[in-house]
Write a protein that holds these residues in place. Structure first.
Motif, PDB file in Angstrom:
ATOM      1  N   GLU A 129       0.817  -1.217   0.000  1.00  0.00           N
ATOM      2  CA  GLU A 129       0.000   0.000   0.000  1.00  0.00           C
ATOM      3  C   GLU A 129       0.850   1.265   0.000  1.00  0.00           C
ATOM      4  O   GLU A 129       1.831   1.353   0.734  1.00  0.00           O
ATOM      5  CB  GLU A 129      -0.882   0.035   1.254  1.00  0.00           C
ATOM      6  CG  GLU A 129      -1.688  -1.220   1.500  1.00  0.00           C
ATOM      7  CD  GLU A 129      -2.832  -1.386   0.539  1.00  0.00           C
ATOM      8  OE1 GLU A 129      -3.383  -0.378   0.089  1.00  0.00           O
ATOM      9  OE2 GLU A 129      -3.177  -2.540   0.251  1.00  0.00           O
ATOM     10  N   TYR A 130       0.445   2.227  -0.795  1.00  0.00           N
ATOM     11  CA  TYR A 130       1.034   3.560  -0.723  1.00  0.00           C
ATOM     12  C   TYR A 130       0.213   4.366   0.276  1.00  0.00           C
ATOM     13  O   TYR A 130      -1.014   4.247   0.313  1.00  0.00           O
ATOM     14  CB  TYR A 130       0.985   4.254  -2.093  1.00  0.00           C
ATOM     15  CG  TYR A 130       1.982   3.691  -3.073  1.00  0.00           C
ATOM     16  CD1 TYR A 130       3.300   4.139  -3.070  1.00  0.00           C
ATOM     17  CD2 TYR A 130       1.608   2.720  -3.988  1.00  0.00           C
ATOM     18  CE1 TYR A 130       4.225   3.624  -3.972  1.00  0.00           C
ATOM     19  CE2 TYR A 130       2.521   2.201  -4.889  1.00  0.00           C
ATOM     20  CZ  TYR A 130       3.834   2.657  -4.873  1.00  0.00           C
ATOM     21  OH  TYR A 130       4.743   2.138  -5.749  1.00  0.00           O
ATOM     22  N   THR A 131       0.904   5.159   1.119  1.00  0.00           N
ATOM     23  CA  THR A 131       0.205   5.986   2.103  1.00  0.00           C
ATOM     24  C   THR A 131       0.791   7.394   2.094  1.00  0.00           C
ATOM     25  O   THR A 131       1.857   7.631   1.515  1.00  0.00           O
ATOM     26  CB  THR A 131       0.345   5.409   3.528  1.00  0.00           C
ATOM     27  OG1 THR A 131       1.689   5.606   3.968  1.00  0.00           O
ATOM     28  CG2 THR A 131      -0.029   3.941   3.586  1.00  0.00           C
ATOM     29  N   ASP A 132       0.127   8.278   2.778  1.00  0.00           N
ATOM     30  CA  ASP A 132       0.627   9.646   2.921  1.00  0.00           C
ATOM     31  C   ASP A 132       1.893   9.699   3.780  1.00  0.00           C
ATOM     32  O   ASP A 132       2.611  10.688   3.752  1.00  0.00           O
ATOM     33  CB  ASP A 132      -0.443  10.544   3.550  1.00  0.00           C
ATOM     34  CG  ASP A 132      -1.642  10.747   2.637  1.00  0.00           C
ATOM     35  OD1 ASP A 132      -1.498  10.570   1.407  1.00  0.00           O
ATOM     36  OD2 ASP A 132      -2.727  11.080   3.144  1.00  0.00           O
ATOM     37  N   GLN A 133       2.157   8.643   4.559  1.00  0.00           N
ATOM     38  CA  GLN A 133       3.328   8.611   5.439  1.00  0.00           C
ATOM     39  C   GLN A 133       4.549   7.960   4.801  1.00  0.00           C
ATOM     40  O   GLN A 133       5.578   7.797   5.456  1.00  0.00           O
ATOM     41  CB  GLN A 133       2.998   7.873   6.743  1.00  0.00           C
ATOM     42  CG  GLN A 133       2.056   8.612   7.650  1.00  0.00           C
ATOM     43  CD  GLN A 133       0.610   8.455   7.219  1.00  0.00           C
ATOM     44  OE1 GLN A 133       0.202   7.411   6.721  1.00  0.00           O
ATOM     45  NE2 GLN A 133      -0.183   9.502   7.399  1.00  0.00           N
ATOM     46  N   ASP A 134       4.477   7.566   3.533  1.00  0.00           N
ATOM     47  CA  ASP A 134       5.594   6.846   2.913  1.00  0.00           C
ATOM     48  C   ASP A 134       6.919   7.598   3.012  1.00  0.00           C
ATOM     49  O   ASP A 134       7.943   7.006   3.342  1.00  0.00           O
ATOM     50  CB  ASP A 134       5.288   6.506   1.448  1.00  0.00           C
ATOM     51  CG  ASP A 134       4.279   5.379   1.321  1.00  0.00           C
ATOM     52  OD1 ASP A 134       4.167   4.563   2.254  1.00  0.00           O
ATOM     53  OD2 ASP A 134       3.601   5.326   0.289  1.00  0.00           O
TER      54      ASP A 134
END
Length: 176
Positions: A129-134
């Motif tokens: 998953e890609y997240t805003d916290q990557d």
């Protein structure tokens, strides 16, 4: 903004990614039970983080080495899991736990680690998953399941099964 080693460790602890969290401890024990079914001689918990999986494997009677590039994590494991042997560099082992670490590494770094450890089996899990916290979490290598299977195949490993622990996207690979 990328977290430094100490900040990363502090966030993990705040999130309960540690042995003192009963739910995470139970997950670590489920994972250790799974690893034990493969009768490894030596397990390397590569990127051991807070040492929860290493501690659970030790308690299950497995010969385990906890390895992490982060000094903050190695120091935490030494202070909180005194029975677990902690190492700073990879060492050959027949079974490798590679749990939620690959997303922090380049493909070349992974290839180097595998060549040094040369495991027969790899319990692998990496977020798809890609997240805003990557960026903050230093997630630099997100791949989907089929991409990881091909990656491992190119390194001489075959997909065996979905172990269901420690994450829904965990996979077991064995050397061809």
């Amino acid at each position: 903004m990328k977290l430094n080693e100490k900040e990363f460790l502090d966030v993990e602890l705040q999130m309960g990614i540690c042995y003192s969290n009963v739910d995470f401890k139970n997950l670590a024990h489920q994972t250790a039970d799974y690893v034990k079914t493969h009768n490894p001689k030596l397990v390397i918990d590569y990127g051991c983080g807070t040492g929860a999986y290493s501690q659970a494997m030790f308690e299950k009677g497995l010969n385990v080495l906890a390895q992490d590039v982060s000094k903050a994590h190695r120091d935490y494991v030494k202070e909180n899991h005194s029975d677990v042997k902690v190492i700073s560099k990879p060492k050959k082992a027949d079974f490798m736990c590679f749990i939620e670490v690959a997303e922090h590494m380049t493909d070349d770094e992974i290839k180097t680690a595998i060549s040094l450890i040369d495991p027969e089996k790899i319990l692998f899990s990496s977020t798809p998953e890609y997240t805003d916290q990557d960026q903050e979490w230093n997630h630099i290598n997100i791949k989907q399941e089929n991409e990881w299977i091909l990656f491992w195949e190119n390194l001489g490993y075959t997909f065996i099964e979905y172990p269901k622990t420690p994450t829904p996207w965990a996979m077991l690979f064995t050397k061809k």
